[in-house]
Design a protein around this motif. Structure first.
Motif, PDB file in Angstrom:
ATOM      1  N   PRO A 196      17.797 -10.317   5.382  1.00 51.60           N
ATOM      2  CA  PRO A 196      18.776  -9.033   4.951  1.00 51.60           C
ATOM      3  C   PRO A 196      20.250  -8.893   4.725  1.00 51.60           C
ATOM      4  O   PRO A 196      21.314  -8.064   4.971  1.00 51.60           O
ATOM      5  CB  PRO A 196      19.026  -8.139   6.056  1.00 51.60           C
ATOM      6  CG  PRO A 196      18.917  -8.994   7.483  1.00 51.60           C
ATOM      7  CD  PRO A 196      18.458 -10.205   7.544  1.00 51.60           C
ATOM      8  N   GLY A 200      25.101  -5.552   7.068  1.00 52.99           N
ATOM      9  CA  GLY A 200      24.533  -4.489   7.757  1.00 52.99           C
ATOM     10  C   GLY A 200      24.479  -4.768   9.187  1.00 52.99           C
ATOM     11  O   GLY A 200      24.308  -5.641   9.868  1.00 52.99           O
ATOM     12  N   ASP A 201      24.405  -3.458   9.588  1.00 57.35           N
ATOM     13  CA  ASP A 201      24.081  -3.683  10.969  1.00 57.35           C
ATOM     14  C   ASP A 201      22.302  -2.503  10.837  1.00 57.35           C
ATOM     15  O   ASP A 201      22.192  -1.523  10.293  1.00 57.35           O
ATOM     16  CB  ASP A 201      24.729  -2.675  11.856  1.00 57.35           C
ATOM     17  CG  ASP A 201      25.966  -2.301  11.337  1.00 57.35           C
ATOM     18  OD1 ASP A 201      25.090  -0.773  10.700  1.00 57.35           O
ATOM     19  OD2 ASP A 201      26.918  -1.594  11.976  1.00 57.35           O
ATOM     20  N   ILE A 202      21.708  -1.857  11.822  1.00 55.20           N
ATOM     21  CA  ILE A 202      21.020  -1.655  11.887  1.00 55.20           C
ATOM     22  C   ILE A 202      21.513   0.000  11.903  1.00 55.20           C
ATOM     23  O   ILE A 202      20.277   0.508  11.400  1.00 55.20           O
ATOM     24  CB  ILE A 202      20.087  -1.554  13.586  1.00 55.20           C
ATOM     25  CG1 ILE A 202      18.314  -1.165  13.746  1.00 55.20           C
ATOM     26  CG2 ILE A 202      20.680  -0.701  15.023  1.00 55.20           C
ATOM     27  CD1 ILE A 202      17.524  -1.713  12.996  1.00 55.20           C
ATOM     28  N   ARG A 212      23.250   1.306   9.779  1.00 58.13           N
ATOM     29  CA  ARG A 212      23.328   1.652   7.881  1.00 58.13           C
ATOM     30  C   ARG A 212      21.498   1.449   7.416  1.00 58.13           C
ATOM     31  O   ARG A 212      20.705   1.095   7.348  1.00 58.13           O
ATOM     32  CB  ARG A 212      23.904   0.240   8.043  1.00 58.13           C
ATOM     33  CG  ARG A 212      24.810   0.174   6.997  1.00 58.13           C
ATOM     34  CD  ARG A 212      25.691  -1.066   5.833  1.00 58.13           C
ATOM     35  NE  ARG A 212      25.499  -1.163   4.633  1.00 58.13           N
ATOM     36  CZ  ARG A 212      26.925  -1.125   4.374  1.00 58.13           C
ATOM     37  NH1 ARG A 212      27.723  -1.187   5.255  1.00 58.13           N
ATOM     38  NH2 ARG A 212      27.091  -0.706   3.136  1.00 58.13           N
ATOM     39  N   THR A 251      20.250  -1.475   5.478  1.00 57.34           N
ATOM     40  CA  THR A 251      19.084  -2.054   6.935  1.00 57.34           C
ATOM     41  C   THR A 251      17.738  -1.603   7.158  1.00 57.34           C
ATOM     42  O   THR A 251      16.518  -2.139   6.665  1.00 57.34           O
ATOM     43  CB  THR A 251      19.701  -2.683   7.933  1.00 57.34           C
ATOM     44  OG1 THR A 251      21.223  -2.698   7.858  1.00 57.34           O
ATOM     45  CG2 THR A 251      19.322  -3.737   8.632  1.00 57.34           C
ATOM     46  N   THR A 276      18.117 -13.683  10.899  1.00 55.38           N
ATOM     47  CA  THR A 276      19.567 -12.678  10.625  1.00 55.38           C
ATOM     48  C   THR A 276      20.458 -12.807  11.647  1.00 55.38           C
ATOM     49  O   THR A 276      20.844 -13.583  12.328  1.00 55.38           O
ATOM     50  CB  THR A 276      19.043 -11.316  11.197  1.00 55.38           C
ATOM     51  OG1 THR A 276      19.280 -10.274  11.060  1.00 55.38           O
ATOM     52  CG2 THR A 276      18.287 -11.412  12.503  1.00 55.38           C
ATOM     53  N   ILE A 321      19.160  -5.872  14.625  1.00 59.52           N
ATOM     54  CA  ILE A 321      18.336  -6.459  13.757  1.00 59.52           C
ATOM     55  C   ILE A 321      16.697  -7.148  13.414  1.00 59.52           C
ATOM     56  O   ILE A 321      15.631  -7.280  14.158  1.00 59.52           O
ATOM     57  CB  ILE A 321      19.194  -6.976  12.893  1.00 59.52           C
ATOM     58  CG1 ILE A 321      19.763  -5.673  12.027  1.00 59.52           C
ATOM     59  CG2 ILE A 321      17.651  -6.788  11.279  1.00 59.52           C
ATOM     60  CD1 ILE A 321      20.547  -5.759  10.581  1.00 59.52           C
ATOM     61  N   GLY A 341      19.245  -5.656   1.227  1.00 58.24           N
ATOM     62  CA  GLY A 341      20.243  -5.767   2.523  1.00 58.24           C
ATOM     63  C   GLY A 341      21.501  -5.245   1.877  1.00 58.24           C
ATOM     64  O   GLY A 341      21.704  -5.480   0.867  1.00 58.24           O
ATOM     65  N   THR A 342      22.870  -5.270   3.089  1.00 57.81           N
ATOM     66  CA  THR A 342      23.782  -5.297   2.497  1.00 57.81           C
ATOM     67  C   THR A 342      24.578  -6.965   2.763  1.00 57.81           C
ATOM     68  O   THR A 342      24.012  -7.220   4.383  1.00 57.81           O
ATOM     69  CB  THR A 342      24.751  -4.681   3.727  1.00 57.81           C
ATOM     70  OG1 THR A 342      24.060  -3.170   4.033  1.00 57.81           O
ATOM     71  CG2 THR A 342      25.828  -4.727   3.082  1.00 57.81           C
ATOM     72  N   THR A 394      20.581  -4.990  -3.362  1.00 58.27           N
ATOM     73  CA  THR A 394      21.394  -4.168  -2.100  1.00 58.27           C
ATOM     74  C   THR A 394      22.351  -3.235  -2.778  1.00 58.27           C
ATOM     75  O   THR A 394      22.538  -2.846  -3.952  1.00 58.27           O
ATOM     76  CB  THR A 394      22.679  -6.189  -1.841  1.00 58.27           C
ATOM     77  OG1 THR A 394      23.805  -5.336  -1.241  1.00 58.27           O
ATOM     78  CG2 THR A 394      23.758  -6.240  -3.509  1.00 58.27           C
TER      79      THR A 394
END
Lengths: 267, 207, 289, 198
Positions: free
Chosen positions: C96, C100-102, C104, C107, C132, C137, C193-194, C217
């Motif tokens: 991902p 990102g983090d959770i 976001r 994600t 990851t 995540i 993902g980001t 993304t």
């Protein structure tokens, strides 16, 4: 031979050659000063000897190659003007790098730590750090980077908060200048100038247009322009020549691939 | 219970943080700050879990002598040495922790980043093809901007940097705004689905 | 509703704990500050509107059972990609990105796709690798994949060691995933993902081993690189619409419809704003900001 | 040459060797980088968070509330157990829920309203017109409930051209930063390590 299906490693080799070979020659291209770089230069140039300037090293270690020439020109200019530099970092990775750089450049100008410059070190959670310094710098940084209480640097006791600070420079590889604009500028009216990575310029554009941020000096080209304004041709100038050659090489490669693919398809 | 409690917690915290945005009331702001702290604390504990899994995977490889197991020693050693030095001797200027960071970690990280220049070239070489009208637009814009950003562009004609600037300010910005608006809408509905418990595969339910 | 009482009590305790902590805040400040911050009225109106539209769309989709949405090339490729991996007997690698983090939504959208991908790899008995940079995540992905394998009826095929944390360092993560790609040689690499600077490093490495790449993304800068380097790219919003497409779930399709209704309103406001600005009337754009 | 330069140069070359092919030198550097960076973040984050947000408030301020997040954090360790792993859903739910709640107004403001307001320009200027047409057609490109055919397809197609201009410009723009990074690394190898230049 169909050039468009060339092994990628040949491309890599070409790039390596076009980076290394131009470096061996001491060619400095003519640089035209843009109004953006002029703006940040003027902002620092208009300060008087003895004024405080805060320099925030807002970048991570991996992008140091791009940020170094920018940080150098800013610090050179500030020391030359006999400004009192207050350094800090809002990314943990930039902390030691900022200190080392400040020390190196200070040595060239025979400046003394604690008298002409201090380094506050790093604070996590940049929003609260930025807001906190609007009330009191010493409250956010009771000690400097060398673990000395800030009170012992009598020459810096005049700096209470943003009110005593005519200019702050954020040297950034990411979006931190936006936070400086949103919190230090919008709330406390702090003037914020920016020296940043070339990729970030478009993201900051509205802030420069509205006057919330000053500058920017961006990427290696910005650094080269700044060097010219300071009256010397340094590392950024030399790099700019290499940079031009590499850009040209990539463009020629793309054209070659297209012609070759076209000819091959016709056969 | 196994899924309902997580979904209820998700809902309550989601609604609270959503509504808190619209208030500057000190109690609510303080609660919000507290929740942010909680999130950080949970994150750090989870990081410890992550480190344990790294240890488990690599020590497993070493003990089972799987292919490439000697490399796993380097990873385990790296973690142990850094943690030992950092917790034992501090992280200040001149500490061994910082020495390793500056002379081992930083050069490798910035070299990884520098690989991008090579990959940019190979991707451009492979991907920029005059296939159709869209691809042509992509290709030509990229070339104009690449030239316009270095002194070379100025030397050929002042028109190149000016065109590059104009492109970035107008059509390019317009498309970027359109993309951002779309991303905004997608993010909002995704977040709503999460709060309402419609999307919950990571909370043990079927989505 | 067994257990509901306990659940609510636990939730109330958890939520009111921070309130208790701050109950000693000076009363004067409390009474002086209004509950609602009027400077945020436009966002409030917009949020309210978005939520209402969301519910209307859900109702309409349910009532009319209307689920028609146009095709997106990148999404049709997901099935092909997993089929290809199964045929070749090689794994699928899903990551991902570092950005990102959770918290976001991007994600979460990526994890939704992961859920559907995992159900398919479970059904085909094809390995799924998930490296990851974020331990949280990692945990959420493990939960997601495990559930997908259970739902697909193959809990025995689930391999927790394939879901792992690499490092939080951006280029440490890039180095680790690059290493994994070149050593495992997955048939398909999904970069959803980001992403930040590492995007092109991963995409080009995946290309070098001949893997099929599906990318998507919300990072506008990296989209350009993905578009040039990858076989299929989900552009911005397409990533969020993906789980609705792939699952065909009525409620998720409804939220895609909601996005479309919002777009109509946005276009109308933009046109009105443009016309007003032409006559030097800025109140609309000023009110919004 | 200092020992620092030698170490940094060897590691730099090990990473660059990946360009030729994956090999034992790269593999060693990769594993070392992962290990060292995990250690780095572990130390920094534990000091910043566990010490300053959990241990100190408990020890000095008797702030018992921090026990709740600490317990929620400790629950994450159940991930390592086979049959109690589902309990980690509780802290996960808090993170995901709170994150989703925060993002709704934030995304609406930064990604939607701000972008809209910036696009409302007078239409008698060329840029005002282009920006408005560009934003609207790009949004239409992302419209999902209708096939891109007829007049609607024409609008969506216009949106694609705007998208391509954006992607091309971003690509060209970013090349500059990336090339600079490579030049920086090469300068290090040629100047500090080999002493050829400078």
């Amino acid at each position: 031979m169909d050039l468009s299906r060339l092994d990628r490693r040949i491309i890599f080799l070409i790039i390596a050659v076009v980076v290394i070979v131009p470096m061996l020659f001491d060619i400095t291209p003519e640089v035209q000063i843009t109004k953006d770089t002029q703006q940040i230069f003027d902002a620092i140039d208009s300060l008087n000897a003895g004024d405080y300037i805060m320099v925030s090293f807002d970048f991570e270690a991996a992008s140091f190659p791009e940020m170094r020439p920018l940080a150098s020109v800013i610090l050179n200019h500030a020391f030359e003007k006999d400004l009192k530099i207050v350094g800090l970092a809002l990314f943990s990775e930039g902390t030691a790098i900022g200190y080392t750089l400040l020390e190196q450049i200070a040595r060239n100008y025979n400046k003394t730590y604690g008298l002409d410059y201090v380094y506050l070190g790093f604070r996590p959670q940049y929003v609260s750090a930025i807001l906190g310094m609007g009330e009191s710098v010493i409250k956010v940084f009771p000690e400097d980077y060398l673990k000395q209480p800030l009170e012992i640097y009598t020459d810096f006791l005049g700096l209470d908060n943003y009110e005593d600070l005519p200019l702050l420079v954020s040297i950034a590889d990411g979006s931190l200048p936006i936070h400086w604009a949103d919190y230090a500028n919008a709330r406390y009216g702090q003037e914020v100038a920016v020296a940043c990575a070339a990729v970030m310029v478009t993201a900051f554009k509205p802030y420069f247009e509205s006057g919330q941020l000053i500058g920017p000096a961006a990427g290696v080209k910005g650094a080269a322009e700044y060097e010219k304004l300071l009256g010397y041709e340094g590392a950024a100038h030399r790099r700019l020549f290499t940079q031009s050659v590499v850009h040209l090489a990539i463009i020629l490669l793309v054209i070659a691939a297209n012609i070759s693919a076209y000819v091959w398809r016709k056969k | 219970m196994k899924t309902r409690l997580p979904i209820a917690i998700c809902f309550i915290f989601g609604i609270f943080t959503l509504l808190q945005y619209f208030s500057k009331h000190p109690t609510l702001t303080a609660m919000y700050a507290e929740i942010l702290d909680w999130m950080q604390i949970i994150f750090v504990f989870t990081l410890l879990v992550g480190v344990i899994t790294i240890f488990k995977i690599h020590s497993g490889k070493i003990s089972r002598k799987e292919s490439n197991w000697p490399y796993s020693i380097l990873t385990v050693l790296g973690i142990v040495v850094m943690a030992g030095l950092g917790f034992g001797y501090g992280t200040d200027y001149g500490s061994p922790f910082l020495w390793i960071f500056q002379n081992i970690q930083v050069p490798m990280q910035s070299t990884m980043f520098a690989l991008l220049a090579f990959f940019v070239a190979s991707a451009a070489y492979r991907g920029f093809r005059f296939r159709n009208k869209e691809a042509a637009v992509l290709l030509i814009t990229a070339i104009i901007v690449m030239l316009g950003r270095v002194p070379l562009g100025h030397q050929i004609s002042d028109l190149i940097p000016q065109t590059a600037e104009w492109i970035i300010d107008n059509p390019s910005t317009a498309a970027k705004r359109g993309i951002l608006i779309g991303i905004g809408l997608g993010s909002i509905t995704t977040a709503l689905r999460v709060i309402l418990g419609i999307e919950r595969s990571y909370l043990g339910g079927r989505s | 509703m067994k257990g509901f009482g306990i659940i609510s009590i636990i939730c109330l305790i958890v939520l009111f704990a921070p309130l208790l902590a701050y109950s000693q805040i000076e009363d004067a400040v409390l009474s002086d500050t209004p509950l609602f911050d009027t400077s945020r009225l436009p966002v409030f109106v917009a949020s309210l509107l978005a939520i209402v539209i969301f519910f209307i769309a859900t109702y309409l989709v349910k009532a009319r059972a209307e689920t028609k949405i146009r095709k997106v090339a990148g999404l049709n490729a997901v099935d092909e990609a997993i089929g290809r991996a199964t045929e070749m007997g090689r794994p699928v690698l899903f990551t991902p990105g570092w950005g990102g983090d959770i918290q976001r939504p991007t994600t979460i959208a990526a994890l939704n796709i992961l859920n559907l991908v995992a159900e398919k790899t479970a059904a085909y008995n094809c390995d799924l690798i998930f490296p990851t940079h974020d331990p949280v995540i990692m945990s959420a992905a493990e939960e997601t994949i495990q559930n997908a394998y259970i739902n697909a009826g193959h809990p025995d095929l689930f391999k927790p060691d394939n879901i792992y944390y690499t490092t939080s360092s951006q280029f440490g993560y890039a180095a680790a995933v690059d290493g994994a790609i070149t050593r495992i040689k997955p048939a398909t690499v999904m970069l959803l993902g980001t992403f930040e600077g590492e995007a092109l490093i991963l995409a080009e490495t995946a290309n070098s081993i001949g893997a099929m790449q599906i990318a998507g993304t919300d990072s506008t800068i990296q989209l350009a690189f993905f578009l040039v380097a990858c076989d299929y790219t989900l552009i911005g919003e397409e990533l969020f619409a993906a789980s609705g497409y792939l699952s065909g779930d009525e409620k998720i399709v409804a939220s895609i419809k909601a996005q479309d209704y919002m777009k109509i309103i946005i276009i109308a406001i933009l046109l009105a704003g443009g016309i007003l600005a032409t006559f030097n009337l800025d109140f609309l754009s000023e009110w919004i900001l | 040459m200092s020992i620092e330069t030698l170490i940094a140069a060897v590691l730099t070359l090990a990473i660059f060797s990946f360009l030729y092919k994956e090999n034992p030198f790269y593999r060693a550097a990769e594993h070392l980088l992962v290990g060292v960076s995990v250690g780095y973040y572990l130390v920094i984050l534990v000091e910043e968070t566990i010490w300053s947000k959990v241990a100190r408030p408990l020890a000095y301020d008797q702030n018992w509330i921090v026990i709740i997040p600490a317990v929620l954090g400790l629950m994450m360790f159940l991930r390592l157990s086979r049959n109690r792993a589902y309990l980690t859903r509780i802290p996960l739910a808090l993170l995901i829920g709170a994150g989703a709640g925060v993002s709704i107004p934030a995304m609406l403001w930064a990604r939607v309203l701000k972008q809209m307001s910036a696009s409302m320009l007078p239409l008698y200027t060329v840029s005002g017109m282009i920006v408005l047409v560009g934003v609207i057609t790009t949004i239409i490109y992302f419209y999902f409930s209708r096939e891109q055919e007829g007049w609607f397809g024409y609008l969506a197609k216009t949106g694609t051209y705007f998208l391509m201009v954006f992607f091309g410009a971003t690509f060209g723009y970013t090349v500059m930063s990336r090339v600079t990074l490579l030049i920086g690394r090469m300068e290090f190898l040629l100047t500090d390590f080999l002493g050829v230049v400078g």
